[in-house]
Design an enzyme around this catalytic site. Structure first.
Site, PDB file in Angstrom:
ATOM      1  N   GLU A   1     -31.115  42.165 -32.192  1.00  8.96           N
ATOM      2  CA  GLU A   1     -31.756  43.416 -32.629  1.00  8.96           C
ATOM      3  C   GLU A   1     -32.878  43.763 -31.659  1.00  8.96           C
ATOM      4  O   GLU A   1     -33.367  42.883 -30.936  1.00  8.96           O
ATOM      5  CB  GLU A   1     -32.369  43.225 -34.020  1.00  8.96           C
TER       6      GLU A   1
ATOM      7  N   GLY B   1     -34.317  38.732 -30.609  1.00 11.63           N
ATOM      8  CA  GLY B   1     -33.361  38.285 -29.590  1.00 11.63           C
ATOM      9  C   GLY B   1     -33.189  36.789 -29.678  1.00 11.63           C
ATOM     10  O   GLY B   1     -32.395  36.279 -30.471  1.00 11.63           O
TER      11      GLY B   1
ATOM     12  N   ARG C   1     -18.054  34.713  12.195  1.00  6.16           N
ATOM     13  CA  ARG C   1     -19.111  35.536  12.789  1.00  6.16           C
ATOM     14  C   ARG C   1     -19.756  34.809  13.968  1.00  6.16           C
ATOM     15  O   ARG C   1     -20.150  33.641  13.845  1.00  6.16           O
ATOM     16  CB  ARG C   1     -20.159  35.844  11.719  1.00  6.16           C
TER      17      ARG C   1
ATOM     18  N   GLN D   1     -27.732  25.152  12.335  1.00  8.31           N
ATOM     19  CA  GLN D   1     -28.066  24.314  11.178  1.00  8.31           C
ATOM     20  C   GLN D   1     -28.643  25.148  10.025  1.00  8.31           C
ATOM     21  O   GLN D   1     -28.444  24.823   8.849  1.00  8.31           O
ATOM     22  CB  GLN D   1     -29.086  23.261  11.613  1.00  8.31           C
TER      23      GLN D   1
ATOM     24  N   ILE E   1     -26.112  34.711   4.394  1.00  4.67           N
ATOM     25  CA  ILE E   1     -25.227  34.272   5.481  1.00  4.67           C
ATOM     26  C   ILE E   1     -24.491  35.477   6.090  1.00  4.67           C
ATOM     27  O   ILE E   1     -24.191  35.503   7.279  1.00  4.67           O
ATOM     28  CB  ILE E   1     -24.243  33.193   4.948  1.00  4.67           C
TER      29      ILE E   1
ATOM     30  N   GLY F   1     -26.691  41.867   6.928  1.00  2.03           N
ATOM     31  CA  GLY F   1     -26.609  43.204   6.321  1.00  2.03           C
ATOM     32  C   GLY F   1     -25.287  43.469   5.630  1.00  2.03           C
ATOM     33  O   GLY F   1     -25.243  44.129   4.582  1.00  2.03           O
TER      34      GLY F   1
ATOM     35  N   GLU G   1     -26.266  34.841 -24.144  1.00  3.79           N
ATOM     36  CA  GLU G   1     -25.844  33.545 -24.722  1.00  3.79           C
ATOM     37  C   GLU G   1     -26.975  32.508 -24.668  1.00  3.79           C
ATOM     38  O   GLU G   1     -26.728  31.327 -24.473  1.00  3.79           O
ATOM     39  CB  GLU G   1     -24.598  33.008 -24.007  1.00  3.79           C
TER      40      GLU G   1
ATOM     41  N   THR H   1     -31.207  32.492 -23.288  1.00  2.40           N
ATOM     42  CA  THR H   1     -31.846  32.576 -21.970  1.00  2.40           C
ATOM     43  C   THR H   1     -32.009  31.167 -21.372  1.00  2.40           C
ATOM     44  O   THR H   1     -31.886  30.161 -22.081  1.00  2.40           O
ATOM     45  CB  THR H   1     -33.250  33.208 -22.097  1.00  2.40           C
TER      46      THR H   1
ATOM     47  N   GLU I   1     -34.697  29.800 -20.576  1.00  2.21           N
ATOM     48  CA  GLU I   1     -35.814  29.115 -21.260  1.00  2.21           C
ATOM     49  C   GLU I   1     -35.314  28.481 -22.559  1.00  2.21           C
ATOM     50  O   GLU I   1     -35.715  27.359 -22.904  1.00  2.21           O
ATOM     51  CB  GLU I   1     -36.949  30.101 -21.566  1.00  2.21           C
TER      52      GLU I   1
END
Ligand SMILES: Cc1cc2nc3c(=O)[nH]c(=O)nc-3n(C[C@H](O)[C@H](O)[C@H](O)COP(=O)(O)OP(=O)(O)OC[C@H]3O[C@@H](n4cnc5c(N)ncnc54)[C@H](O)[C@@H]3O)c2cc1C
Length: 387
Positions: free
Chosen positions: A127, A131, A272, A283, A341, A344, A367, A369, A371
Site C-alpha cells: 500500500e 511496504g 574490441r 588487466q 567494458i 560508450g 520481493e 528490499t 535491507e
C-alpha cells in the site's frame, strides 16, 4: 555433494534457452521502444510457449503443470530471465503457487483458467503507507452477514491490468502481542468487474518496460465468504506456506540476465581492439571479468543450494534471503561492469546492456528490499544468541 546437472535438467535449460532466443529476443526492441506488449503478441507467444511445454511449468503435475523439482524450476527461471521481463512473465506465465492453497471450487474458478492461459492472477499486498512493514496495512475488510466489505488502496501491483482477478491481503482485526498490537490479515479473491473494485494505471517505472504496475482501489467492495483464500485472519500463513520460493525465483531470473550481460562483456573484451591489442589483454578489463565470473558463480551456488534445500525441507528464510540478496546485487555489479567494458557502446540501445542495467534496479527493492534480506539473515544469526 553432487554439482552436475541431470540429463533432464540439461534438456530443460536447452529447451528454455532456445525458446527465449528464438521467440522472445526478436520482440524485445519493440517492447522497449513502446513500453507496451500488444495482446495479439501475448496470445501468439503464449500459444508457442504452451506448445513447447513451457507455460506454467512451475505447477505440479497433478494440476497439469510440469512437476519440476525446485532446482530444475530455478534453472528454467534463469533461462527465461535472460529476456525482457514483460515478455517472459506474461507470455510464459507462471501462476502464483498461492493458487494451490485454494479449495477445489477456487481452483476451478481461478487456478485452472490461469493454467490454460485464459487469465492471469496478481497479488495485492503493498500500500502507499505499507511496504516492508506489511502489518502496518490500512486496507481492511469487515464482515457484514456472510459477506465481507473491502476498503482501501493497494499500489505497485504487477500486471494487474491484464489479470482477471487479484488476491488482496486485507486487515481483518488486531491482536495483542508482546511487541504491541499486530494486524490480523486475511486473503480474498476479488474478480475484476466486482462493484467497488477499481484498477487504475500505476506509475512509469525505470525497470522492466512493458511490465505494468497498477493501483487497486476498494470502495465498499462486497465479497462473499467463499472468496476467502485459506482461513480468516490467516492470510500471512497462506502467503508464507505458498510463496516461499518466490525470492529464489527473483534470484534465478537475475542470474539469467547477469549471464547474458557477462556473455556480451566477454565477447567484446575479446573483439574490441585499442592501443593495438584486444582490450581483454589489459588487466584493467580482465580483472573485471574475473570478478564478474566469480561473483556470478557465488550467486548461482547460493541459489542452487537454497533450491535444493527447499526440496529437502531444510531451507531457512536466511538461505533464501542470501540467494536473493546476492543474485540481485551481483546482477547490478555485472550489468554495470559490462557497460564499462563496452565504453560508450554499452549505453546505446543497440545492445541489451543499458536495459539490463536499468532492469537490475528494481530487483533490490521488490520481493523484500536488500535491507529486509539483511535483516532476515542477521536475525537468524542473532536470535539463537538471544539478541
Ligand atoms: C515495480 C514494482 C512492482 C511491484 N509489484 C508488487 C506486487 O505485485 N504486489 C505487491 O504487493 N507489491 C509489489 N511491489 C511492492 C514491493 O514489494 C515494495 O516496493 C517493497 O516491499 C518495498 O516497499 P516500499 O517500496 O514501500 O519501501 P519501504 O518499505 O517504505 O522502504 C523504504 C526504505 O526503507 C528501508 N527499510 C524499511 N524497513 C526497514 C527495516 N526494518 N530495516 C532497514 N531498512 C528498512 C527499505 O529497505 C527501503 O530502503 C512492487 C514494487 C515495485 C517497485
Amino acid at each position: 555433494m553432487h554439482f552436475a546437472l541431470t540429463d533432464e535438467q540439461r534438456m530443460i535449460v536447452d529447451t528454455t534457452r532456445a525458446f527465449v532466443e528464438t521467440e522472445l529476443y526478436p520482440h524485445e526492441a519493440l517492447v522497449e521502444r513502446h513500453g507496451h506488449l500488444p495482446m495479439e503478441l501475448i496470445r501468439e507467444l503464449q500459444a508457442k510457449a504452451m506448445a513447447a511445454g513451457l507455460y506454467a511449468a512451475n505447477m505440479p503435475e497433478d494440476v497439469g503443470g510440469a512437476g519440476l523439482d525446485t532446482l530444475s524450476w530455478l534453472l528454467y527461471e534463469r533461462e527465461l530471465g535472460r529476456a525482457n521481463y514483460a515478455l517472459h512473465w506474461t507470455c510464459v506465465a507462471r501462476p502464483s503457487n498461492i493458487l494451490l492453497a485454494g479449495n477445489e471450487a477456487q481452483r476451478q474458478k481461478y487456478l485452472y483458467p490461469c493454467l490454460r492461459g485464459e487469465t492471469w492472477d496478481c497479488l495485492a499486498m503493498t500500500e502507499p503507507g505499507a511496504g516492508s512493514d506489511l502489518r502496518g496495512m490500512q486496507a481492511s475488510a469487515r464482515q457484514d452477514g456472510s459477506d465481507w466489505i473491502l476498503n482501501g488502496t493497494k499500489h505497485f501491483i504487477s500486471h494487474a491490468d491484464i489479470a482477471g482477478f487479484t488476491i488482496a491481503f486485507m486487515a481483518t482485526g488486531e491482536e495483542d502481542t508482546p511487541r504491541g498490537k499486530k494486524k490480523k490479515i486475511t486473503a480474498f479473491f476479488v474478480d475484476k468487474g466486482t462493484p467497488g473494485f477499481n484498477v487504475r494505471n500505476g506509475y512509469r517505472n525505470v525497470s522492466h518496460r512493458g511490465y505494468s504496475n497498477a493501483i487497486l482501489e476498494f470502495d465498499d467492495c462486497r465479497i462473499p465468504a467463499e472468496n476467502i483464500l485459506g482461513e480468516v485472519h490467516k492470510g500471512f500463513e497462506v502467503a508464507n506456506d505458498w510463496l516461499g520460493a518466490t525470492r529464489l525465483q527473483v534470484a534465478a531470473t537475475c542470474l539469467g540476465r547477469a549471464n547474458r550481460a557477462m556473455g556480451h562483456a566477454l565477447s567484446y573484451a575479446a573483439e574490441r581492439r585499442q592501443f593495438g591489442q584486444q582490450i581483454g589483454k589489459f588487466q584493467g578489463i580482465s580483472f573485471k571479468l574475473a570478478d564478474m565470473a566469480m561473483e556470478l558463480k557465488a550467486a548461482e551456488l547460493l541459489t542452487w543450494e537454497a533450491g535444493w534445500k527447499f526440496d529437502q525441507g531444510s531451507v531457512t528464510d536466511a538461505d533464501m534471503a542470501m540467494a536473493k540478496l546476492k543474485a540481485t546485487e551481483v546482477l547490478a555489479m555485472v550489468a554495470d561492469e559490462a557497460i564499462q567494458i563496452h565504453g560508450g557502446m554499452g549505453l546505446m540501445d543497440e545492445l541489451p546492456l543499458e536495459r539490463i542495467w536499468r532492469d537490475a534496479r528494481v530487483e533490490r527493492i521488490w520481493e523484500g528490499t536488500s535491507e529486509i534480506q539483511r535483516h532476515i539473515i542477521s536475525r537468524e544469526l542473532l536470535r539463537p544468541l538471544g539478541a
